[in-house]
Motif scaffolding. Structure first.
Motif, PDB file in Angstrom:
ATOM      1  N   LEU A 189     -38.397  63.287 -50.565  1.00 51.36           N
ATOM      2  CA  LEU A 189     -37.773  62.582 -51.688  1.00 51.36           C
ATOM      3  C   LEU A 189     -38.789  61.658 -52.376  1.00 51.36           C
ATOM      4  CD1 LEU A 189     -34.993  62.307 -53.028  1.00 51.36           C
ATOM      5  CD2 LEU A 189     -34.560  60.350 -51.560  1.00 51.36           C
ATOM      6  N   ASP A 204     -39.898  61.805 -56.261  1.00 55.59           N
ATOM      7  CA  ASP A 204     -39.533  60.756 -57.225  1.00 55.59           C
ATOM      8  C   ASP A 204     -40.593  59.674 -57.436  1.00 55.59           C
ATOM      9  OD1 ASP A 204     -37.183  62.016 -57.659  1.00 55.59           O
ATOM     10  OD2 ASP A 204     -35.937  60.637 -56.499  1.00 55.59           O
ATOM     11  N   THR A 246     -43.291  53.424 -47.998  1.00 54.32           N
ATOM     12  CA  THR A 246     -42.357  53.780 -46.919  1.00 54.32           C
ATOM     13  C   THR A 246     -42.224  55.288 -46.707  1.00 54.32           C
ATOM     14  OG1 THR A 246     -41.180  51.768 -47.505  1.00 54.32           O
ATOM     15  CG2 THR A 246     -40.067  53.252 -45.981  1.00 54.32           C
ATOM     16  N   PRO A 247     -41.980  56.103 -47.753  1.00 54.80           N
ATOM     17  CA  PRO A 247     -41.839  57.546 -47.497  1.00 54.80           C
ATOM     18  C   PRO A 247     -43.102  58.165 -46.888  1.00 54.80           C
ATOM     19  CG  PRO A 247     -41.050  57.002 -49.691  1.00 54.80           C
ATOM     20  CD  PRO A 247     -41.746  55.792 -49.174  1.00 54.80           C
ATOM     21  N   ALA A 258     -33.963  53.071 -54.301  1.00 52.55           N
ATOM     22  CA  ALA A 258     -33.100  54.256 -54.156  1.00 52.55           C
ATOM     23  C   ALA A 258     -33.768  55.318 -53.286  1.00 52.55           C
ATOM     24  CB  ALA A 258     -32.792  54.825 -55.539  1.00 52.55           C
ATOM     25  N   VAL A 259     -35.061  55.525 -53.489  1.00 51.03           N
ATOM     26  CA  VAL A 259     -35.772  56.530 -52.668  1.00 51.03           C
ATOM     27  C   VAL A 259     -35.769  56.092 -51.208  1.00 51.03           C
ATOM     28  CG1 VAL A 259     -38.059  57.509 -52.194  1.00 51.03           C
ATOM     29  CG2 VAL A 259     -37.202  57.454 -54.520  1.00 51.03           C
ATOM     30  N   ASN A 260     -36.015  54.797 -50.972  1.00 52.81           N
ATOM     31  CA  ASN A 260     -36.034  54.321 -49.586  1.00 52.81           C
ATOM     32  C   ASN A 260     -34.658  54.355 -48.940  1.00 52.81           C
ATOM     33  OD1 ASN A 260     -38.771  53.930 -49.516  1.00 52.81           O
ATOM     34  ND2 ASN A 260     -38.660  51.816 -50.207  1.00 52.81           N
ATOM     35  N   ASN A 275     -32.728  56.883 -49.501  1.00 51.99           N
ATOM     36  CA  ASN A 275     -32.454  58.332 -49.540  1.00 51.99           C
ATOM     37  C   ASN A 275     -31.436  58.727 -50.597  1.00 51.99           C
ATOM     38  OD1 ASN A 275     -34.307  59.291 -47.784  1.00 51.99           O
ATOM     39  ND2 ASN A 275     -32.943  59.274 -46.002  1.00 51.99           N
TER      40      ASN A 275
END
Lengths: 413, 234
Positions: free
Chosen positions: A296, A300, A361-362, B146-148, B150
């Motif tokens: 994700l 994004d 983080t991702p 929002a990405v963090n 999910n």
């Protein structure tokens, strides 16, 4: 000024104490039994030491423990110290930093030769840790004693993936837990960090202690202190954790740039205590959740990562997203370069610093997914080998960091 | 008859010359003012450009959340754009000063009204600039958050928030400029409402997914033993 960090109600009590040799801060709220155990453990220290123990909640101190002991052996005094107690208003790292500053201020006022903070809960930390952490400082002349906890393969991932290998590669000393948080330190070190010439380090003393000690050629050692139980993971808060932990480390990196750019390779530090081993774990990690976050983020956050990472790294990340969960693994060199690029972007303020660290983080979860998958069935030796490989990758990629740090515009592969 | 024509022509010529001589100093002043302002603008533009280059304004602008500003400027450099804007402002000021030197009532009135409008323009520009900065910042915050968490529709949410703030800023700027305030209010209401509705739909669609996942987790929990996550970060 040091008085700023000493609470008013504790100031009067501190002024009544003439001087101290050792100041111990205990962050956890202890019950009567635990306080008594700490009391007894500190009594085993050699010499007529004057020890001041700062406690968040001194009401749990038994009546006999509060008064200085008579006869030979250490004299113990308990002082109620609100900033040392559990702070629910601030973030954990800020609370610990505030506690450290507070302890430094008390240490300076009392003319203490050494200090120690126990930030972990005593249910999981044996009380003799206090002694084990201060003994190298008081008796062997070390300036910083950092804990070497028993390694559990899925614990302290932020430390094993970023903080520890980064500090090792930057400053050339192999320290397992540079941020403690349970640390023993000498007067020389805390004066350096909290003194008038070290104002910059006051902001994040926890992240500054190890770099300052190494850069100023002070003596650093590791103490094998046994297992530590960490609180359960709050998945909604991972990005905040990154901001709290990495922000100070990157700031310290910026301040000590002149020192770490000269350092090459790394050496182990002196060790104290008996190394303990963890029992073999067979836990299963939900790798898919971590990979989903990574995918994700890759979908994004390209615009943001594009400001931080060079095109070659972005291309490699895109390739990773095409792998199946079984094939997924983030190469160590790629991960090291990502960490370096984020550290550089933090220094250059490419984007808002909090945004920057949260957007990492991702990527961190992607690394964690690869690591968890690889280490699922691994024993302790395999985990140590894996982490050693990662640390070596950081060291091998250091010239990349130095080049980008010195010429951020010109060197952008 | 001839005398009368000659007299009339003389009078016209005298009037023309008188008017011309009255106009000439103003014209000279206008030319001088323009010349001075052009030189000043040129010097100022160089100073501003050098200053912006020295503080790496172009790169910083990208960092502040304006990655596409290079497209606004023909020279593909925001520094050049800003320096030219400053130069144009100085030339415009010089022109207005020059025009005011004609000492004609009409030109004075024109200049006065233009100068009276300048604070409105500056105010509107400031509002717009603040709106763009806030919109970019909030959009980035929402996207990363929002990405963090999910959220699958994080990008949509982020774009929605950005346009919400931008529309608000543009409406405020137009209000400041006193341009068709009635229409602006109406258009703003419609646009703002539309964006809020779109965002609500996005959140609702996302929430549907989250609720489904949550229910699925709850159902699984009742049938199988919950496995505790062994990962610990710090």
């Amino acid at each position: 000024m040091e008085g700023d960090f000493i609470p008013q109600q504790s100031l009067e009590k501190i002024e009544q104490i003439d001087a101290a040799d050792l100041v111990v801060g205990i962050l956890a709220n202890l019950d009567h039994e635990s306080v008594a155990t700490v009391h007894e453990a500190l009594r085993t220290l050699h010499g007529d030491l004057r020890i001041v123990i700062l406690l968040g909640d001194a009401s749990s101190v038994p009546a006999q423990a509060g008064s200085p002991s008579s006869g030979n052996g250490p004299q113990l005094t308990f002082v109620s110290w609100p900033p040392i107690g559990a702070d629910t208003s601030g973030t954990p790292m800020q609370s610990i930093s505030a506690a450290y500053l507070s302890l430094f201020a008390a240490g300076r006022r009392l003319g203490a030769q050494a200090g120690c903070i126990i930030a972990s809960k005593l249910e999981s930390v044996p009380p003799q840790w206090v002694c084990e952490l201060v003994q190298p400082v008081l008796e062997t002349g070390f300036d910083l004693a950092v804990p070497h906890y028993v390694r559990r393969k899925f614990e302290g991932l932020l430390n094993v993936s970023i903080i520890s290998p980064l500090i090792r590669c930057l400053y050339g000393k192999r320290i397992q837990n540079p941020l403690g948080p349970d640390l023993g330190f000498s007067r020389a070190l805390f004066e350096m960090v909290s003194g008038s010439d070290g104002n910059a380090h006051r902001i994040h003393p926890l992240a500054s202690l190890a770099p300052v000690a190494i850069c100023d050629n002070l003596r650093v050692c590791q103490v094998h202190v046994g297992p530590r139980i960490l609180p359960p993971t709050d998945w909604t808060n991972t990005s905040s954790l990154l901001v709290q932990a990495l922000g100070p480390v990157f700031l310290a990196m910026e301040r000590n740039a002149a020192c770490w750019q000269k350092t090459r390779g790394s050496i182990p530090v002196s060790g104290f205590g008996e190394p303990l081993t963890a029992s073999h774990e067979t836990a299963t990690v939900d790798v898919n959740r971590l990979l989903n976050s990574f995918q994700l983020g890759n979908r994004d956050l390209q615009d943001i990562w594009g400001l931080v990472l060079p095109p070659a790294t972005l291309l490699e990340l895109r390739k990773l997203t095409r792998l199946t969960p079984e094939q997924f693994e983030m190469p160590d060199e790629l991960w090291a370069r990502i960490v370096y690029d984020f550290a550089l972007a933090h220094r250059l303020r490419t984007i808002n610093r909090e945004h920057l660290l949260r957007s990492m983080t991702p990527l961190y979860l992607g690394w964690a997914a690869g690591y968890a998958k690889e280490m699922e069935a691994a024993d302790e030796v395999a985990v140590e080998r894996r982490l050693e490989r990662l640390s070596n990758a950081y060291e091998v990629s250091k010239p990349y960091l130095v080049s980008r740090w010195r010429w951020p515009d010109r060197f952008n592969p | 008859m001839r005398e009368q024509v000659k007299q009339a022509l003389d009078q016209s010529t005298t009037r023309f010359i008188t008017a011309l001589t009255r106009l000439l100093p103003g014209l000279v002043v206008l030319i001088v003012a323009l010349l001075i302002s052009v030189i000043l603008a040129w010097i100022l533009a160089i100073i501003v450009r050098r200053l912006l280059v020295s503080i790496r304004f172009d790169q910083r602008l990208v960092g502040w959340g304006f990655p596409s500003t290079a497209e606004w400027s023909p020279m593909k450099s925001p520094s050049v754009l800003v320096s030219r804007f400053v130069a144009a402002l100085v030339v415009l000021t010089g022109l207005l000063i020059g025009v005011s030197a004609f000492d004609a009532e009409l030109t004075s009135l024109l200049v006065r009204s233009v100068f009276a409008y300048v604070p409105n323009i500056l105010g509107a520009l400031l509002v717009l600039l603040a709106g763009i900065i806030i919109a970019r910042f909030l959009a980035r915050s929402v996207l990363i958050g929002a990405v963090n968490m999910n959220f699958q529709y994080g990008r949509l949410l982020s774009v929605g928030v950005k346009w919400l703030v931008l529309v608000l800023a543009v409406a405020m700027a137009l209000e400041h400029l006193r341009i068709a305030s009635g229409i602006v209010e109406l258009a703003f209401g419609i646009l703002f409402g539309g964006i809020v509705l779109a965002l609500s739909l996005a959140v609702a669609l996302n929430a549907k997914e989250l609720v489904a996942k949550s229910l699925e987790r709850e159902t699984t929990k009742t049938t199988t033993e919950r496995i505790e996550d062994p990962l610990r970060h710090l």
